[in-house]
Scaffold this active site. Structure first.
Site, short mmCIF file in Angstrom:
data_model
loop_
_atom_site.label_atom_id
_atom_site.label_comp_id
_atom_site.label_asym_id
_atom_site.label_seq_id
_atom_site.Cartn_x
_atom_site.Cartn_y
_atom_site.Cartn_z
CB CYS A 1 -0.94 0.01 1.19
SG CYS A 1 -1.92 -1.47 1.30
CG HIS B 1 -3.17 3.27 2.72
ND1 HIS B 1 -3.86 2.84 1.62
CD2 HIS B 1 -2.95 2.16 3.48
CE1 HIS B 1 -4.04 1.54 1.70
NE2 HIS B 1 -3.50 1.10 2.83
CG ASN C 1 -6.43 -1.12 2.18
OD1 ASN C 1 -5.86 -0.77 1.17
ND2 ASN C 1 -5.79 -1.53 3.27
N1 ACO Z 1 -17.34 -8.14 12.13
C1 ACO Z 1 -17.64 -8.33 13.42
N2 ACO Z 1 -16.72 -8.57 14.37
C2 ACO Z 1 -15.45 -8.63 13.99
C3 ACO Z 1 -15.05 -8.45 12.64
C4 ACO Z 1 -16.05 -8.20 11.69
N3 ACO Z 1 -15.79 -8.00 10.40
N4 ACO Z 1 -13.71 -8.55 12.57
C5 ACO Z 1 -13.25 -8.78 13.80
N5 ACO Z 1 -14.32 -8.85 14.66
C6 ACO Z 1 -14.30 -9.08 16.08
C7 ACO Z 1 -13.07 -9.81 16.57
O1 ACO Z 1 -13.23 -11.20 16.40
C8 ACO Z 1 -13.01 -9.39 18.01
O2 ACO Z 1 -13.95 -10.18 18.73
P1 ACO Z 1 -13.58 -10.71 20.20
O3 ACO Z 1 -13.37 -9.47 21.03
O4 ACO Z 1 -14.77 -11.50 20.57
O5 ACO Z 1 -12.32 -11.49 20.03
C9 ACO Z 1 -13.55 -7.95 17.99
O6 ACO Z 1 -14.26 -7.82 16.74
C10 ACO Z 1 -12.47 -6.91 18.02
O7 ACO Z 1 -11.47 -7.28 17.11
P2 ACO Z 1 -10.21 -6.41 16.87
O8 ACO Z 1 -9.29 -7.07 15.88
O9 ACO Z 1 -9.63 -5.96 18.18
O10 ACO Z 1 -10.88 -5.14 16.15
P3 ACO Z 1 -10.24 -3.76 15.83
O11 ACO Z 1 -11.06 -2.71 16.42
O12 ACO Z 1 -8.74 -3.77 16.07
O13 ACO Z 1 -10.41 -3.68 14.26
C11 ACO Z 1 -9.25 -3.99 12.20
C12 ACO Z 1 -9.85 -4.68 13.40
C13 ACO Z 1 -10.34 -3.20 11.49
C14 ACO Z 1 -8.70 -5.06 11.26
C15 ACO Z 1 -8.11 -3.03 12.65
O14 ACO Z 1 -7.22 -3.72 13.50
C16 ACO Z 1 -7.33 -2.45 11.50
O15 ACO Z 1 -7.85 -1.67 10.73
N6 ACO Z 1 -6.03 -2.77 11.40
C17 ACO Z 1 -5.18 -2.21 10.38
C18 ACO Z 1 -5.38 -2.97 9.12
C19 ACO Z 1 -4.76 -2.32 7.93
O16 ACO Z 1 -4.71 -1.13 7.80
N7 ACO Z 1 -4.32 -3.17 7.01
C20 ACO Z 1 -3.92 -2.75 5.74
C21 ACO Z 1 -2.48 -2.52 5.58
S1 ACO Z 1 -2.24 -2.01 3.95
C22 ACO Z 1 -1.70 -3.30 2.94
O17 ACO Z 1 -0.51 -3.50 2.77
C23 ACO Z 1 -2.65 -4.11 2.15
#
Ligand code: ACO
Length: 347
Positions: free
Chosen positions: A123, A263, A293
């Site tokens: 990205c 991004h 994304n």
């Molecule tokens: N729907 C419902 N619940 C979900 C979902 C979903 N889609 N996804 C995760 N959960 C749940 C989890 O299982 C967890 O449940 P639990 O508490 O019972 O275990 C709860 O939601 C919280 O999960 P977290 O992972 O702590 O959620 P968070 O608020 O951190 O959000 C996310 C997750 C959106 C992935 C976030 O961590 C994020 O955006 N990270 C950065 C990702 C990113 O930018 N990646 C791209 C890099 S660019 C590239 O190179 C392609």
């Protein structure tokens, strides 16, 4: 290293003179994902800011999207394809392992004179590309460079993994960079990587480390895996740092920024980075609710739409920033001048 814009040794700059964009027509809305995994529109919007994303159909390749965006950018720059010296394609989802997708684009758009290669920085690839293209133009090695950000990451999404399948979309956008007066165009950049985190976001099989076998495909080792929390914390820290380093390279500060184009991964990451830089919401451009994304395409798609919506005017200082698998990061500071103030042919 490059001479910063403020340096008396810099004889010419590199400015964006053309823009193009291409996204698939197929829209996948959050409520449709509710039918695939245990998620909800409310969770996705609150935790990411995404409402829908575009999905490439079968046969709608990364190179096809990239070629359309490149053709439009070349026409927008009022150039012909055979006037292009170089095609850089930032992508991590090329049509093949090799050859480079940039070569397929070169053939599709008829830029026979152009050298062509891909930039693999996930990205952050487009921001890496701005640094590379500006260096080649400033040094006099090239005049007309097409830089594309293009990805079809949904091809590598595990549609049973709710923690990743809600995040990504497909698309492409391109710019044409040309010589400019030294005080215009790309004024500063900062790119970097921390390879010790290369397994924070990766596709486990399909390369030379683990060749694909039927058993690995059945176990979905050809799909992306991500430690979301780790990437989140890294992104919040690095986006601010990279922007401040790029601004310092341009001898500017965050107070000088007119529009921040980050991004488009997660609205919470964007807001946290903007707060760290002291930028008010009206100086932050977001379109992730419509595209999710789109990896290397995310920054140039946002740039294209910001320009099309009249959010950028001549003389504005804009900051682009990306982060991604690697882990990589990159930021660029640009003084926006779409109309040349001198005859580009003599620069
Ligand atoms: N729907 C419902 N619940 C979900 C979902 C979903 N889609 N996804 C995760 N959960 C749940 C989890 O299982 C967890 O449940 P639990 O508490 O019972 O275990 C709860 O939601 C919280 O999960 P977290 O992972 O702590 O959620 P968070 O608020 O951190 O959000 C996310 C997750 C959106 C992935 C976030 O961590 C994020 O955006 N990270 C950065 C990702 C990113 O930018 N990646 C791209 C890099 S660019 C590239 O190179 C392609």
């Amino acid at each position: 290293m490059l001479s910063p814009a403020s340096s008396p040794t810099r004889r010419r700059g590199a400015a964006i003179r053309g823009l193009g964009m291409a996204v698939p027509a197929t829209v996948l809305a959050n409520h449709q994902l509710e039918e695939l995994v245990a998620t909800s529109d409310e969770w996705i919007v609150t935790r990411t800011g995404i409402r829908e994303r575009r999905i490439a159909r079968d046969g709608e390749t990364t190179s096809a999207l990239a070629a359309k965006a490149a053709r439009d950018a070349i026409a927008d720059a009022q150039l012909e394809p055979d006037e292009i010296d170089m095609i850089l394609c930032a992508t991590c989802t090329g049509d093949y392992l090799w050859p480079a997708t940039a070569c397929i684009v070169q053939d599709a758009i008829g830029s026979r004179r152009a050298a062509a290669f891909d930039i693999s920085a996930a990205c952050a690839g487009f921001c890496y590309g701005v640094e590379v293209a500006a260096a080649l133009i400033e040094s006099g090695k090239a005049n007309n460079i097409v830089l594309i950000g293009a990805d079809t990451l949904t091809r590598h999404v595990d549609w049973s993994d709710r923690s990743t399948c809600v995040l990504f979309g497909d698309g492409a956008a391109a710019v044409v960079l040309r010589p400019s007066e030294p005080a215009q165009g790309v004024l500063g950049s900062s790119i970097g990587a921390d390879g010790s985190h290369h397994r924070s976001l990766f596709i486990p099989a399909g390369g030379t480390q683990s060749r694909l076998t039927p058993a690995l495909i059945a176990a979905r080792y050809d799909k992306l895996v991500m430690r979301g929390g780790e990437v989140f914390k890294f992104a919040v820290r690095i986006m601010g740092e990279a922007c401040l380093n790029a601004l310092a390279d341009a001898s500017l500060s965050a107070d000088d920024v007119d529009l921040f184009i980050p991004h488009q991964a997660n609205i919470r990451i964007i807001n946290a980075a903007a707060t760290r830089m002291g930028l008010p919401p009206e100086k932050v451009f977001c379109n992730l609710e419509r595209y999710g994304n789109t990896s290397a395409a995310s920054v140039p798609i946002a740039l294209f739409e910001a320009a099309a919506m009249g959010r950028i005017k001549d003389g504005d200082i804009i900051v682009l920033v990306g982060f991604g698998a690697g882990l990589t990061w990159g930021a660029n500071v640009i003084r926006w001048e779409r109309t040349p103030t001198s005859d580009e042919a003599v620069l």
